[in-house]
Design an enzyme around this catalytic site. Structure first.
Site, PDB file in Angstrom:
ATOM      1  N   LYS A 261       8.140  26.284  31.690  1.00 41.59           N
ATOM      2  CA  LYS A 261       9.185  25.732  32.393  1.00 41.59           C
ATOM      3  C   LYS A 261       9.067  25.693  33.944  1.00 41.59           C
ATOM      4  O   LYS A 261       9.233  24.451  34.372  1.00 41.59           O
ATOM      5  CB  LYS A 261      10.297  27.014  32.565  1.00 41.59           C
ATOM      6  N   HIS A 376       8.431  32.321  47.424  1.00 49.07           N
ATOM      7  CA  HIS A 376       9.569  31.611  47.877  1.00 49.07           C
ATOM      8  C   HIS A 376      10.621  32.706  48.592  1.00 49.07           C
ATOM      9  O   HIS A 376      12.274  32.163  48.415  1.00 49.07           O
ATOM     10  CB  HIS A 376      10.465  32.576  46.201  1.00 49.07           C
TER      11      HIS A 376
END
Length: 422
Positions: A261, A376
């Site tokens: 992914k 993040h």
């Protein structure tokens, strides 16, 4: 060229467009599209698909200084996911410093198939098909003469007998050189033309005739070699852990799914920007991940202890096109292709596979180093601040306060925004 991109992420939109203009990679027409934020208009969208009620926008970003086969690219990204662009940019810089990505286009053909059933003698049917191969290839070419005139066309035929739950299928695979097109309509037209001949040859019934998205004749390999020191502090330690992470993605299907992914965080973003079919690319590559009978991570990383280097490689089916679809329609796609200097299909495929490897490097480096969350969090905080009502005037201050909160969530963001908006 690298100097003009320095601090690009810190600039405002006008300053970023000035850099694009200074880089001299877009025509004035395409620069105008960016300056005016032109998007696909309703009439054009309404002619592309059914039941249109509007158009939908996503952020359009760039990754500069991306080196593939000794050429520098400004790579367009269409993605809404925070940290993807920054991660690819950082990995791209590491690899550029190490000589860039090297690629090899192993083949550039598409496959379609006709499935037949109710065949009394499958062995004899297969023999008759193979004996008639030249005639069948001629029939396929005659169904789509324009591709033949341009130098492409049907190249080969293969046949298999497959059995499932008591039913035998004779499957005829047509291999076609589609040149710069992805080739779905081309393949489907050729295959439909073969159905009647194949039914006659096999004395069977054609179930379907359609392109396959498992594009094993459109494979592209990208590689890179990174000196340990280019990975930063504790480079050798990081390299060995990246190698272990690569092995883990081969061993565990749960990890492999997330590993892959991450690769497609980058590939999908560029495929969308280029106007290609990202669903077809996903289907092809995800199928390829299970080619050995077990779903595995698509990339491979290993340490060369003697050379003190981390060696990365990935091979993927990449049946992208430079013509067809929305490539010549959507104004933003035209700009994206302009940023890449309007690459042909093979060049675009090489860039895409390299982007996938870069994205994977960034993810693994973060995972086995400081952990994935560190990179993040600021971008996640910015998203929360926007949802809570932050404005351009106060968003950076709100983000910094939010990152200091014990619980960084929407409720905390709203409290901070209320304080600044009083």
């Amino acid at each position: 060229m690298e100097k003009i991109w320095s601090g690009f992420y810190k600039k405002n939109i006008n300053e970023r467009l000035e850099v694009i203009e200074q880089a001299d990679i877009l025509s004035e027409e395409y620069l105008s599209v960016l300056r005016n934020n032109e998007v696909l208009d309703f009439d054009m969208a309404n002619n592309m698909v059914e039941n249109v009620i509007g158009t939908f926008s996503l952020p359009f970003s760039v990754v500069p200084n991306f080196i593939v086969d000794n050429k520098e690219y400004v790579v367009p990204f269409i993605t809404e996911e925070p940290s993807v662009v920054a991660a690819c940019s950082n990995a791209g810089k590491i690899v550029a410093k190490s000589g860039g990505f090297k690629t090899e286009v192993l083949d550039r053909k598409m496959i379609g198939h006709v499935a037949l059933y109710n065949i009394a003698n499958t062995v004899e049917a297969v023999e008759r098909i193979l004996q008639s191969k030249d005639l069948l290839l001629k029939t396929a070419d005659e169904a789509y003469p324009s591709i033949v005139a341009r130098g492409g066309g049907a190249r080969d035929i293969e046949v298999k007998v497959l059995s499932e739950d008591g039913t035998d299928f004779v499957v005829v695979y047509l291999i076609v050189d589609t040149l710069e097109a992805m080739g779905a309509n081309m393949l489907n037209t050729m295959l439909e033309a073969l159905k009647f001949s194949l039914e006659s040859l096999t004395e069977g019934v054609a179930l379907m005739a359609i392109l396959s998205n498992y594009a094993t004749r459109s494979l592209v390999t990208a590689k890179c070699a990174i000196p340990f020191e280019n990975l930063g502090e504790n480079g050798e330690y990081l390299a060995k852990r990246i190698e272990l992470a690569s092995k883990f993605a081969k061993a565990d299907v749960y990890r492999a799914a997330t590993h892959n992914k991450g690769i497609f965080n980058g590939i999908d973003s560029v495929v969308i920007a280029s106007g290609n079919d990202w669903r077809a690319i996903e289907a092809s590559c995800q199928s390829y991940a299970a080619k050995d009978g077990k779903y595995q991570g698509l990339s491979t990383w290993r340490c060369d202890e003697e050379a003190k280097m981390l060696i990365g490689g990935i091979t993927l089916p990449m049946p992208v096109a430079s013509v067809g679809g929305s490539i010549g329609i959507n104004p933003t796609v035209k700009v994206a292709r302009g940023l890449l200097n309007n690459p042909d299909a093979k060049t675009l495929a090489s860039i895409l596979v390299s982007v996938g490897l870069a994205q994977n490097l960034a993810a693994l480096k973060a995972l086995v180093g400081d952990g994935i969350q560190k990179g993040h969090m600021k971008l996640h905080a910015k998203s929360l601040a926007i949802l809570a009502g932050a404005t351009n005037d106060n968003i950076e201050l709100i983000v910094e306060e939010l990152r200091k909160e014990k619980h960084m969530n929407l409720a905390s963001a709203k409290k901070i925004v209320e304080k600044y908006n009083k």
